[in-house]
Write an enzyme that holds these catalytic residues in place. Structure first.
Site, PDB file in Angstrom:
ATOM      1  N   HIS A  44       0.704  -1.209  -0.064  1.00  0.00           N
ATOM      2  CA  HIS A  44      -0.232  -0.142  -0.055  1.00  0.00           C
ATOM      3  C   HIS A  44       0.691   1.465   0.175  1.00  0.00           C
ATOM      4  O   HIS A  44       1.351   1.546   0.696  1.00  0.00           O
ATOM      5  CB  HIS A  44      -1.489  -0.681   1.246  1.00  0.00           C
ATOM      6  CG  HIS A  44      -2.325   1.794   1.309  1.00  0.00           C
ATOM      7  ND1 HIS A  44      -2.555   1.697   0.687  1.00  0.00           N
ATOM      8  CD2 HIS A  44      -2.208   2.078   1.639  1.00  0.00           C
ATOM      9  CE1 HIS A  44      -3.700   2.423   0.673  1.00  0.00           C
ATOM     10  NE2 HIS A  44      -3.142   3.269   1.990  1.00  0.00           N
ATOM     11  N   ASP A  46      -5.755  -9.269   5.713  1.00  0.00           N
ATOM     12  CA  ASP A  46      -7.435  -9.980   6.379  1.00  0.00           C
ATOM     13  C   ASP A  46      -8.398  -9.590   5.517  1.00  0.00           C
ATOM     14  O   ASP A  46      -8.094  -8.442   4.802  1.00  0.00           O
ATOM     15  CB  ASP A  46      -6.806  -9.972   7.671  1.00  0.00           C
ATOM     16  CG  ASP A  46      -7.072  -8.104   7.687  1.00  0.00           C
ATOM     17  OD1 ASP A  46      -7.183  -6.990   7.602  1.00  0.00           O
ATOM     18  OD2 ASP A  46      -7.358  -7.724   9.718  1.00  0.00           O
TER      19      ASP A  46
END
Ligand code: GRF
Length: 189
Positions: free
Chosen positions: A109, A141
């Site tokens: 990210h 997740d």
């Protein structure tokens, strides 16, 4: 045996290219066994040139998301990967995919999570006026950019930066960081 990687992309695939370059240079003991995308992506061409299997699984508006998720899990699973890498893959996977790949599915990210999650991490950091941002490699997740952080590195925001110049500088660091994480995965795995 080299680490078997499946890489998921949506864009230009320069993070994918960094992995391929490291493998080719002999500095990363891994093999990209397939590259998947959610639509036409420049990165697919990089893979095809090297004879790597590719697949495209679009998620169109109004489509059954869980069916897409199950199909993605099936397509990726067919390559029996040790590690699945989201390298600029702009889709959120669902429970079926995570049930199979949780713990061996990582994402990268362009911001220092938990700050600025979501699709506009670079733009949001600029808008907030921070002087330092960076990139994060993390285990995926069920949340949006919420999984356990594996590695981070900071990048200074320069006074003249716009979204493009800042993102490009972050990506220079991001490419190296991703390769390092995969290299360590190899050692620890
Ligand atoms: C990276 O900054 C990634 O974190 C973001 O999209 C970019 C992908 O770049 N989600 P590329 O397609 O590998 O050049």
């Amino acid at each position: 045996m080299p680490l078997r990687l499946v890489v998921l992309i949506s864009g230009t695939g320069t993070l994918l290219q960094a992995l391929l370059d490291a493998i080719q240079a002999g500095t990363l003991d891994a093999a990209v066994v397939a590259v998947g995308a959610d639509g036409a992506a420049e990165g697919l061409v990089r893979a095809e040139k090297l004879g790597i299997d590719t697949f495209v699984l679009p998620l169109r508006k109004g489509m059954d998301r869980s069916a897409w998720d199950e199909e993605l899990a099936r397509r990726v699973g067919a390559y029996d990967p040790d590690l699945v890498i989201s390298a600029g893959f702009m889709k959120i996977v669902g429970p079926a995919f995570l049930a199979v790949f949780s713990g061996r599915f990582i994402n990268t990210h362009p911001a220092l999570l938990p700050s600025f999650p979501g699709a506009h991490g670079v733009r949001d950091a600029l808008a907030a006026g921070v002087k330092v941002t960076g990139c994060t490699v993390f285990a995926v997740d069920a949340g949006v950019d919420t999984g356990p952080i594996i590695a981070q590195e900071s990048v200074a925001v320069l006074p003249d930066d716009d979204e493009e110049t800042l993102h490009e500088r972050i990506k220079t660091v991001e490419r190296r960081l991703l390769v390092e994480v995969v290299r360590k995965w190899r050692k620890n795995g």
